[in-house]
Design a protein around this motif. Structure first.
Motif, short mmCIF file in Angstrom:
data_model
loop_
_atom_site.label_atom_id
_atom_site.label_comp_id
_atom_site.label_asym_id
_atom_site.label_seq_id
_atom_site.Cartn_x
_atom_site.Cartn_y
_atom_site.Cartn_z
N LEU A 70 0.86 -1.18 0.00
CA LEU A 70 0.00 0.00 0.00
C LEU A 70 0.90 1.23 0.00
O LEU A 70 1.88 1.28 0.75
CB LEU A 70 -0.89 0.01 1.24
N ASN A 71 0.58 2.21 -0.83
CA ASN A 71 1.43 3.40 -0.96
C ASN A 71 0.85 4.60 -0.24
O ASN A 71 -0.36 4.84 -0.30
CB ASN A 71 1.62 3.74 -2.43
N PHE A 72 1.74 5.35 0.42
CA PHE A 72 1.34 6.57 1.12
C PHE A 72 2.34 7.65 0.76
O PHE A 72 3.55 7.44 0.87
CB PHE A 72 1.33 6.35 2.63
N VAL A 73 1.84 8.81 0.33
CA VAL A 73 2.76 9.88 -0.05
C VAL A 73 3.21 10.69 1.18
O VAL A 73 4.16 11.46 1.10
CB VAL A 73 2.15 10.81 -1.11
N ASP B 50 -7.31 12.06 3.05
CA ASP B 50 -5.97 12.01 2.45
C ASP B 50 -6.03 11.26 1.12
O ASP B 50 -6.03 10.03 1.08
CB ASP B 50 -5.00 11.31 3.41
N GLY B 52 -3.71 10.96 -0.81
CA GLY B 52 -2.41 10.32 -1.04
C GLY B 52 -2.26 9.00 -0.32
O GLY B 52 -1.19 8.39 -0.37
N ALA B 53 -3.31 8.57 0.34
CA ALA B 53 -3.27 7.31 1.10
C ALA B 53 -4.07 6.24 0.37
O ALA B 53 -5.26 6.42 0.13
CB ALA B 53 -3.82 7.52 2.50
N THR B 54 -3.41 5.15 0.04
CA THR B 54 -4.12 4.04 -0.61
C THR B 54 -5.22 3.51 0.29
O THR B 54 -6.29 3.13 -0.17
CB THR B 54 -3.13 2.90 -0.92
N ALA B 55 -4.94 3.46 1.59
CA ALA B 55 -5.86 2.83 2.53
C ALA B 55 -6.09 3.75 3.73
O ALA B 55 -5.32 4.67 4.00
CB ALA B 55 -5.29 1.51 3.01
N VAL B 57 -6.04 4.65 7.62
CA VAL B 57 -5.07 4.36 8.68
C VAL B 57 -5.66 4.80 10.02
O VAL B 57 -6.29 5.86 10.10
CB VAL B 57 -3.75 5.15 8.43
N LEU B 118 -6.44 8.58 9.17
CA LEU B 118 -6.43 9.07 7.79
C LEU B 118 -7.54 8.36 7.04
O LEU B 118 -7.66 7.13 7.13
CB LEU B 118 -5.12 8.72 7.07
#
Lengths: 78, 142
Positions: A70-73, B50, B52-55, B57, B118
Protein backbone atom coordinates in the motif's frame (compact mmCIF):
# COMPACT_ATOMS: atom_id res chain seq x y z
CA UNK A 1 7.95 -7.61 17.84
CA UNK A 2 6.70 -11.01 16.70
CA UNK A 3 3.62 -10.82 14.51
CA UNK A 4 0.33 -12.07 15.96
CA UNK A 5 -0.23 -13.62 12.53
CA UNK A 6 3.11 -15.41 12.15
CA UNK A 7 1.58 -18.89 11.87
CA UNK A 8 -1.12 -17.73 9.45
CA UNK A 9 1.40 -15.94 7.22
CA UNK A 10 3.57 -19.06 7.09
CA UNK A 11 0.50 -21.15 6.25
CA UNK A 12 -0.41 -18.75 3.45
CA UNK A 13 3.13 -18.77 2.04
CA UNK A 14 3.27 -22.58 2.19
CA UNK A 15 0.03 -22.71 0.19
CA UNK A 16 0.47 -19.68 -2.08
CA UNK A 17 1.31 -21.67 -5.21
CA UNK A 18 -1.60 -24.06 -4.74
CA UNK A 19 -3.95 -21.14 -4.07
CA UNK A 20 -2.76 -19.38 -7.22
CA UNK A 21 -3.87 -22.39 -9.22
CA UNK A 22 -7.44 -22.34 -7.95
CA UNK A 23 -8.16 -18.96 -6.36
CA UNK A 24 -6.06 -16.23 -7.96
CA UNK A 25 -7.31 -12.70 -7.08
CA UNK A 26 -9.62 -14.12 -4.42
CA UNK A 27 -9.23 -13.69 -0.66
CA UNK A 28 -7.98 -16.54 1.47
CA UNK A 29 -9.15 -16.90 5.06
CA UNK A 30 -6.39 -18.48 7.15
CA UNK A 31 -6.47 -19.55 10.78
CA UNK A 32 -3.51 -21.34 12.33
CA UNK A 33 -2.21 -23.92 9.86
CA UNK A 34 -5.48 -24.13 7.93
CA UNK A 35 -6.67 -22.42 4.75
CA UNK A 36 -10.28 -22.15 5.85
CA UNK A 37 -11.71 -20.93 2.56
CA UNK A 38 -11.46 -18.53 -0.34
CA UNK A 39 -13.89 -15.68 -1.05
CA UNK A 40 -14.53 -13.20 -3.84
CA UNK A 41 -14.81 -10.25 -1.46
CA UNK A 42 -12.43 -9.28 1.33
CA UNK A 43 -15.19 -8.19 3.71
CA UNK A 44 -17.03 -11.50 3.19
CA UNK A 45 -13.89 -13.38 4.19
CA UNK A 46 -13.42 -11.26 7.31
CA UNK A 47 -17.07 -11.61 8.35
CA UNK A 48 -16.81 -15.36 7.91
CA UNK A 49 -13.71 -15.30 10.10
CA UNK A 50 -15.58 -13.44 12.84
CA UNK A 51 -18.48 -15.90 12.67
CA UNK A 52 -16.21 -18.94 12.79
CA UNK A 53 -13.56 -17.81 15.27
CA UNK A 54 -14.92 -14.73 17.06
CA UNK A 55 -12.80 -11.75 18.03
CA UNK A 56 -9.36 -13.34 17.66
CA UNK A 57 -6.53 -12.71 15.18
CA UNK A 58 -6.90 -14.40 11.80
CA UNK A 59 -5.55 -13.65 8.35
CA UNK A 60 -7.44 -12.58 5.24
CA UNK A 61 -5.09 -12.17 2.31
CA UNK A 62 -5.40 -11.56 -1.43
CA UNK A 63 -4.07 -14.45 -3.50
CA UNK A 64 -1.44 -12.98 -5.83
CA UNK A 65 2.00 -14.00 -7.08
CA UNK A 66 3.65 -11.29 -4.97
CA UNK A 67 2.40 -9.00 -2.23
CA UNK A 68 1.54 -5.52 -3.47
CA UNK A 69 2.41 -2.79 -0.92
CA UNK A 70 0.00 0.00 0.00
CA UNK A 71 1.43 3.40 -0.96
CA UNK A 72 1.34 6.57 1.12
CA UNK A 73 2.76 9.88 -0.05
CA UNK A 74 2.93 11.13 3.54
CA UNK A 75 4.67 9.25 6.31
CA UNK A 76 2.72 8.33 9.44
CA UNK A 77 4.51 5.03 9.99
CA UNK A 78 7.77 5.93 11.74
CA UNK B 1 -27.02 11.54 -1.81
CA UNK B 2 -25.90 11.78 1.87
CA UNK B 3 -23.17 14.33 2.35
CA UNK B 4 -21.50 16.72 4.74
CA UNK B 5 -19.58 19.96 4.28
CA UNK B 6 -17.00 21.35 6.68
CA UNK B 7 -15.53 24.84 6.79
CA UNK B 8 -12.29 25.58 8.62
CA UNK B 9 -10.41 28.81 9.33
CA UNK B 10 -7.42 27.86 7.18
CA UNK B 11 -7.73 24.65 5.23
CA UNK B 12 -4.32 25.19 3.64
CA UNK B 13 -2.73 24.96 7.09
CA UNK B 14 -4.82 22.22 8.71
CA UNK B 15 -5.91 20.12 5.77
CA UNK B 16 -9.38 18.65 5.39
CA UNK B 17 -10.09 17.57 8.98
CA UNK B 18 -13.30 15.98 10.20
CA UNK B 19 -14.44 14.67 13.57
CA UNK B 20 -15.63 11.10 13.13
CA UNK B 21 -16.30 8.05 15.28
CA UNK B 22 -14.74 4.62 14.81
CA UNK B 23 -16.75 1.53 15.72
CA UNK B 24 -16.45 -2.21 15.41
CA UNK B 25 -17.93 -4.01 12.41
CA UNK B 26 -21.60 -5.06 12.52
CA UNK B 27 -20.77 -8.77 12.20
CA UNK B 28 -18.34 -8.64 15.11
CA UNK B 29 -20.94 -6.72 17.09
CA UNK B 30 -23.43 -9.57 16.51
CA UNK B 31 -20.84 -12.17 17.51
CA UNK B 32 -19.99 -10.31 20.73
CA UNK B 33 -23.68 -9.89 21.56
CA UNK B 34 -24.27 -13.62 21.05
CA UNK B 35 -21.36 -14.34 23.40
CA UNK B 36 -22.81 -11.96 26.01
CA UNK B 37 -19.80 -9.70 25.76
CA UNK B 38 -19.74 -5.92 26.05
CA UNK B 39 -19.94 -3.95 22.82
CA UNK B 40 -17.31 -1.20 22.87
CA UNK B 41 -18.64 2.31 22.39
CA UNK B 42 -17.67 4.16 19.21
CA UNK B 43 -14.48 6.19 19.73
CA UNK B 44 -14.35 9.86 18.68
CA UNK B 45 -11.27 10.75 16.62
CA UNK B 46 -10.01 13.57 14.45
CA UNK B 47 -9.42 12.40 10.89
CA UNK B 48 -7.91 13.87 7.76
CA UNK B 49 -9.14 13.12 4.27
CA UNK B 50 -5.97 12.01 2.45
CA UNK B 51 -6.07 11.37 -1.30
CA UNK B 52 -2.41 10.32 -1.04
CA UNK B 53 -3.27 7.31 1.10
CA UNK B 54 -4.12 4.04 -0.61
CA UNK B 55 -5.86 2.83 2.53
CA UNK B 56 -7.43 4.18 5.70
CA UNK B 57 -5.07 4.36 8.68
CA UNK B 58 -5.83 4.39 12.40
CA UNK B 59 -3.46 5.19 15.23
CA UNK B 60 -2.31 1.88 16.68
CA UNK B 61 -3.78 2.35 20.15
CA UNK B 62 -7.30 2.72 18.72
CA UNK B 63 -7.51 -1.00 17.94
CA UNK B 64 -6.80 -1.74 21.59
CA UNK B 65 -9.37 0.83 22.72
CA UNK B 66 -11.98 -0.79 20.46
CA UNK B 67 -10.85 -4.23 21.60
CA UNK B 68 -10.46 -5.58 18.07
CA UNK B 69 -7.89 -8.06 16.76
CA UNK B 70 -6.01 -8.00 13.44
CA UNK B 71 -7.66 -9.64 10.43
CA UNK B 72 -4.73 -9.16 8.09
CA UNK B 73 -1.27 -7.79 7.61
CA UNK B 74 -0.35 -5.39 4.81
CA UNK B 75 2.94 -4.08 3.52
CA UNK B 76 3.26 -0.30 3.45
CA UNK B 77 5.54 1.92 1.38
CA UNK B 78 6.13 5.62 2.14
CA UNK B 79 8.66 8.19 0.89
CA UNK B 80 11.06 7.14 3.67
CA UNK B 81 10.37 3.44 4.14
CA UNK B 82 9.43 0.37 2.14
CA UNK B 83 7.61 -2.88 2.81
CA UNK B 84 6.76 -2.10 6.43
CA UNK B 85 4.34 -4.76 7.79
CA UNK B 86 1.25 -3.29 9.46
CA UNK B 87 -1.80 -4.96 10.95
CA UNK B 88 -5.20 -4.56 9.30
CA UNK B 89 -8.47 -4.18 11.21
CA UNK B 90 -12.08 -4.13 10.07
CA UNK B 91 -13.76 -0.94 11.30
CA UNK B 92 -16.85 1.18 10.78
CA UNK B 93 -16.21 4.84 10.05
CA UNK B 94 -19.07 7.05 11.25
CA UNK B 95 -19.05 10.40 9.47
CA UNK B 96 -21.30 13.38 10.24
CA UNK B 97 -24.92 13.19 9.06
CA UNK B 98 -25.16 9.47 9.75
CA UNK B 99 -22.86 8.39 6.91
CA UNK B 100 -21.26 5.01 7.66
CA UNK B 101 -18.55 3.19 5.72
CA UNK B 102 -17.04 -0.19 6.60
CA UNK B 103 -13.46 -0.73 5.58
CA UNK B 104 -10.21 -2.36 6.58
CA UNK B 105 -7.81 0.12 8.17
CA UNK B 106 -4.13 -0.38 8.83
CA UNK B 107 -2.59 0.71 12.11
CA UNK B 108 0.36 3.06 12.42
CA UNK B 109 2.08 4.96 15.20
CA UNK B 110 1.16 8.41 13.81
CA UNK B 111 3.50 9.87 16.39
CA UNK B 112 3.39 13.63 16.90
CA UNK B 113 0.34 14.06 14.69
CA UNK B 114 -2.74 16.02 15.75
CA UNK B 115 -4.91 13.45 13.96
CA UNK B 116 -5.67 9.86 14.87
CA UNK B 117 -6.98 8.63 11.52
CA UNK B 118 -6.43 9.07 7.79
CA UNK B 119 -9.37 8.52 5.48
CA UNK B 120 -7.85 6.93 2.39
CA UNK B 121 -8.90 6.15 -1.14
CA UNK B 122 -10.50 2.88 -0.03
CA UNK B 123 -13.27 5.04 1.46
CA UNK B 124 -13.14 7.83 -1.11
CA UNK B 125 -13.79 5.33 -3.91
CA UNK B 126 -17.39 5.15 -2.71
CA UNK B 127 -18.07 8.88 -3.01
CA UNK B 128 -17.31 12.37 -4.25
CA UNK B 129 -14.71 14.53 -2.48
CA UNK B 130 -14.84 18.29 -3.20
CA UNK B 131 -12.01 20.48 -1.87
CA UNK B 132 -12.67 24.21 -2.31
CA UNK B 133 -9.54 25.99 -1.15
CA UNK B 134 -10.64 29.59 -1.61
CA UNK B 135 -13.66 29.08 0.70
CA UNK B 136 -11.76 26.86 3.19
CA UNK B 137 -14.38 24.14 2.78
CA UNK B 138 -14.59 20.55 1.71
CA UNK B 139 -17.48 18.20 1.12
CA UNK B 140 -17.79 14.45 1.06
CA UNK B 141 -20.80 12.86 -0.63
CA UNK B 142 -21.73 9.16 -0.77
Amino acid sequence: MESLLLTEIKTFEDNRLALLGRAKEKYALVKGDQIVGVYDAKLDAIRQGYQMFGNVPFLVKLVTEVDIPLNFVTNYFD
Amino acid sequence: MPSFTIQTQNIESTGPLVEIHLAIDATLESVLKAQGKTIPNPVPVLAMIDTGATATVIREDLAQILGIKPVGQALVTTPSSAYVPCYEYLIRVLFPNGITVETTAISASMQGQPIQCLIGRDVLKHGVFIYTGYTNTFSLCF
